[in-house]
Design an enzyme around this catalytic site. Structure first.
Site, PDB file in Angstrom:
ATOM      1  N   LYS A  78       2.809  -3.018 -11.714  1.00 21.14           N
ATOM      2  CA  LYS A  78       1.989  -2.792 -10.512  1.00 21.14           C
ATOM      3  C   LYS A  78       1.897  -4.100  -9.729  1.00 21.14           C
ATOM      4  O   LYS A  78       1.685  -5.162 -10.335  1.00 21.14           O
ATOM      5  CB  LYS A  78       0.590  -2.307 -10.933  1.00 21.14           C
ATOM      6  CG  LYS A  78      -0.307  -1.909  -9.774  1.00 21.14           C
ATOM      7  CD  LYS A  78      -1.654  -1.367 -10.276  1.00 21.14           C
ATOM      8  CE  LYS A  78      -2.550  -0.907  -9.143  1.00 21.14           C
ATOM      9  NZ  LYS A  78      -3.843  -0.339  -9.610  1.00 21.14           N
ATOM     10  N   SER A 159      -5.275   4.160  -7.380  1.00 18.88           N
ATOM     11  CA  SER A 159      -4.421   3.271  -6.623  1.00 18.88           C
ATOM     12  C   SER A 159      -3.053   3.011  -7.267  1.00 18.88           C
ATOM     13  O   SER A 159      -2.159   2.509  -6.588  1.00 18.88           O
ATOM     14  CB  SER A 159      -5.135   1.922  -6.457  1.00 18.88           C
ATOM     15  OG  SER A 159      -5.312   1.288  -7.710  1.00 18.88           O
ATOM     16  N   SER A 183      -8.147   4.376 -11.283  1.00 15.50           N
ATOM     17  CA  SER A 183      -6.789   4.199 -10.751  1.00 15.50           C
ATOM     18  C   SER A 183      -5.660   4.279 -11.762  1.00 15.50           C
ATOM     19  O   SER A 183      -4.499   4.254 -11.370  1.00 15.50           O
ATOM     20  CB  SER A 183      -6.683   2.865 -10.033  1.00 15.50           C
ATOM     21  OG  SER A 183      -7.241   2.990  -8.762  1.00 15.50           O
TER      22      SER A 183
HETATM   23  N1  GLN Z   1     -10.412   5.184  -6.015  1.00 12.99           N
HETATM   24  C1  GLN Z   1     -11.287   4.132  -6.415  1.00 12.99           C
HETATM   25  C2  GLN Z   1     -11.535   3.170  -5.277  1.00 12.99           C
HETATM   26  O1  GLN Z   1     -10.923   3.312  -4.269  1.00 12.99           O
HETATM   27  C3  GLN Z   1     -10.796   3.447  -7.646  1.00 12.99           C
HETATM   28  C4  GLN Z   1      -9.745   2.457  -7.384  1.00 12.99           C
HETATM   29  C5  GLN Z   1      -9.292   1.745  -8.625  1.00 12.99           C
HETATM   30  O2  GLN Z   1      -9.573   2.157  -9.749  1.00 12.99           O
HETATM   31  N2  GLN Z   1      -8.604   0.652  -8.415  1.00 12.99           N
HETATM   32  O3  GLN Z   1     -12.327   2.279  -5.389  1.00 12.99           O
END
Ligand code: GLN
Length: 491
Positions: A78, A159, A183
């Site tokens: 990532k 994400s 995410s």
């Molecule tokens: N969807 C969540 C956010 O936008 C979690 C994102 C994540 O876990 N990096 O904050």
């Protein structure tokens, strides 16, 4: 050699050790798969030369009997992890062209164990999002499509959308990901892959671009529970460079997969039966309960009464920490710099040009909830809610050993469907953020397909540092679900 990309990571490790194929062959097959899948937009940077160089070094170690546990295995990383000399962007314009002078601990651990890097995977900008649509490098497309809903392009989740798509499309044998509010788990559910967010502190955060430091945690995504276990054992470990890294031994997580789950008590939290959840997800949850019962588990109903406050608390705590963490991107030290008449202008112009709309929204919200006069009403209150949520779990552990819930309230949705409505997007995280707020481990396991033929995941939540039990339970669900569906190759 394209069949080499359909191996499990475990089978690849065994095949390499048995010299059935070389790492150079295995890596080349994946490099070709990555190049043929650019329509998915899963990678921000491909590093084929580096991959082949690492593969050849692995082959030499395999030949000399000095192979590590991941020797010769090609992985995707990532693009939130710093990789020495290889661009790390967090999918943001503000970091475009930034080549870190050092390696994150998690990726260093993987290279120590012999893994090979194929490249850097797309994500939501600074990991803020649930659909990979906030990336400055364009959205990722889910390899899964549904003929019954017109074959529209779907989100792989976010994400870690690039990680999920790359693993599902067999572009790599596994990938690193991070999870601040879901995410790893939500994209795993949306792509029929396995993802685990370990206990906060299990993996070092050193060298991972910070989003919300008290919630961020790295973890693996893979196609089987065993593969995820193998990866996590390499990624995890105490690191003196991260003061929140836990000084504990890392178990051989793979040894938990396949272990009997007889006698384990599984809690089913009644507050997770939310209004408007598709009937299919309810049914899958019931099915999961039945599978674990058949495997000898005892099912107990539990209550996590503060669940409904988790999402609002998360969307205060996470932006608050983000607004502080992202203050360092001022155009001076990293990446993009825009001209200006004076220092303040340079800061303002660089940040205005470098950050996307969602990141700006988070910085605004975070700055607001931390500001004098609002701190007590929002940030402090959210911290108190967070404590209550953690207490709810502690109480639940008195009557059960792990929890079973759906991972997300829907299957993958179409790109564009929620991107204009931040609240609808945030609602995606309803079942996952509680786990981050409490610092617990959570895993998503593919458990079935919905009526449109799209994957759905079940989430297992465990006690702190009890990932082993999750791997045993995940293995039991994987076996019962026998999830063999794969996306049809259209890319
Ligand atoms: N969807 C969540 C956010 O936008 C979690 C994102 C994540 O876990 N990096 O904050």
């Amino acid at each position: 050699m394209s069949d080499l990309t359909s191996l499990t990571l475990k089978a690849a490790v065994d095949g390499l050790k048995a010299r059935a194929f070389s790492s150079a062959e295995l890596t080349q097959a994946h490099i070709d798969a990555v190049a043929a899948a650019r329509d998915l937009n899963a990678f921000i940077v491909e590093t084929p030369e580096k991959a082949l160089e690492m593969a050849r070094a692995s082959d030499a170690r395999l030949a000399s009997g000095a192979a590590g546990p991941l020797e010769g295995v090609p992985l995707g990383i990532k693009d939130l992890f710093c990789t020495e000399g290889v661009q790390a962007t967090a999918a943001s314009n503000i970091l475009k062209g930034f080549k870190p002078p050092y390696e994150s601990t998690v990726t260093a651990n993987l290279w120590r164990d012999g893994a090979v890097m194929l490249g850097k995977l797309n994500l939501d900008e600074f990991a803020m999002g649930s659909s990979n649509e906030t990336s400055a490098f364009g959205n990722v497309i889910n390899p899964w499509k549904s003929a019954s809903s017109g074959n529209r392009a779907l989100t792989p989740g976010g994400s870690s959308g690039g990680s999920a798509a790359a693993v599902a499309a067999q572009l790599c044998l596994g990938a690193t990901a991070t999870d601040t509010g879901g995410s790893i788990r939500q994209p795993a559910a949306f792509t029929g892959t396995v993802g685990i967010k370990p206990t906060y502190g299990r993996c070092s955060r050193w060298g991972i671009v910070a989003f919300a430091s008290s919630l961020d945690q790295a973890g693996p995504m893979a196609r089987t529970v065993e593969d995820a276990a193998i990866l996590l054992s390499s990624m995890a470990g105490h690191d003196p460079k991260d003061s929140t890294s836990l000084p504990v031994e890392t178990p051989d997580f793979a040894s938990f997969v396949g272990k009997s789950v007889k006698g384990l008590r599984i809690g089913v939290p009644k507050e997770y039966r939310v209004d408007g959840m598709p009937a299919e997800i309810e049914q899958l949850w019931e099915q999961g309960i039945a599978w674990l019962k058949d495997a000898g588990c005892e099912i107990v109903e539990v209550s996590l009464p503060h669940t409904k406050y988790a999402l609002p608390a998360y969307y205060i705590v996470a932006p608050a920490e983000a607004s502080s963490n992202l203050a360092r991107y001022d155009g001076m030290r990293f990446g993009l710099r825009e001209d200006g008449a004076n220092l303040t202008d340079i800061y303002e112009n660089s940040r205005a040009a470098g950050f996307g709309a969602e990141v700006k929204r988070r910085i605004l919200i975070g700055t607001y909830v931390l500001s004098a006069g609002y701190y007590d009403a929002y940030y402090l209150k959210a911290q108190k809610v967070r404590r209550r949520i953690a207490d709810d779990f502690d109480r639940a552990w008195e009557s059960c050993d792990a929890l079973l819930t759906p991972t997300a309230p829907s299957a993958a949705f179409a790109l564009g469907d929620k991107s204009d409505d931040p609240v609808a997007m945030y609602l995606n995280d309803i079942f996952t953020v509680t786990v981050n707020l409490a610092g617990l481990p959570g895993m998503s396991v593919p458990a079935g397909l919905d009526a449109n033929g799209l994957p759905l995941g079940l989430q297992l939540i465990g006690r702190a540092l009890d990932e082993g039990t999750l791997f045993s339970l995940g293995g039991a669900i994987e076996k019962a679900a026998n999830f063999t569906a794969r996306p049809e190759k259209w890319w």
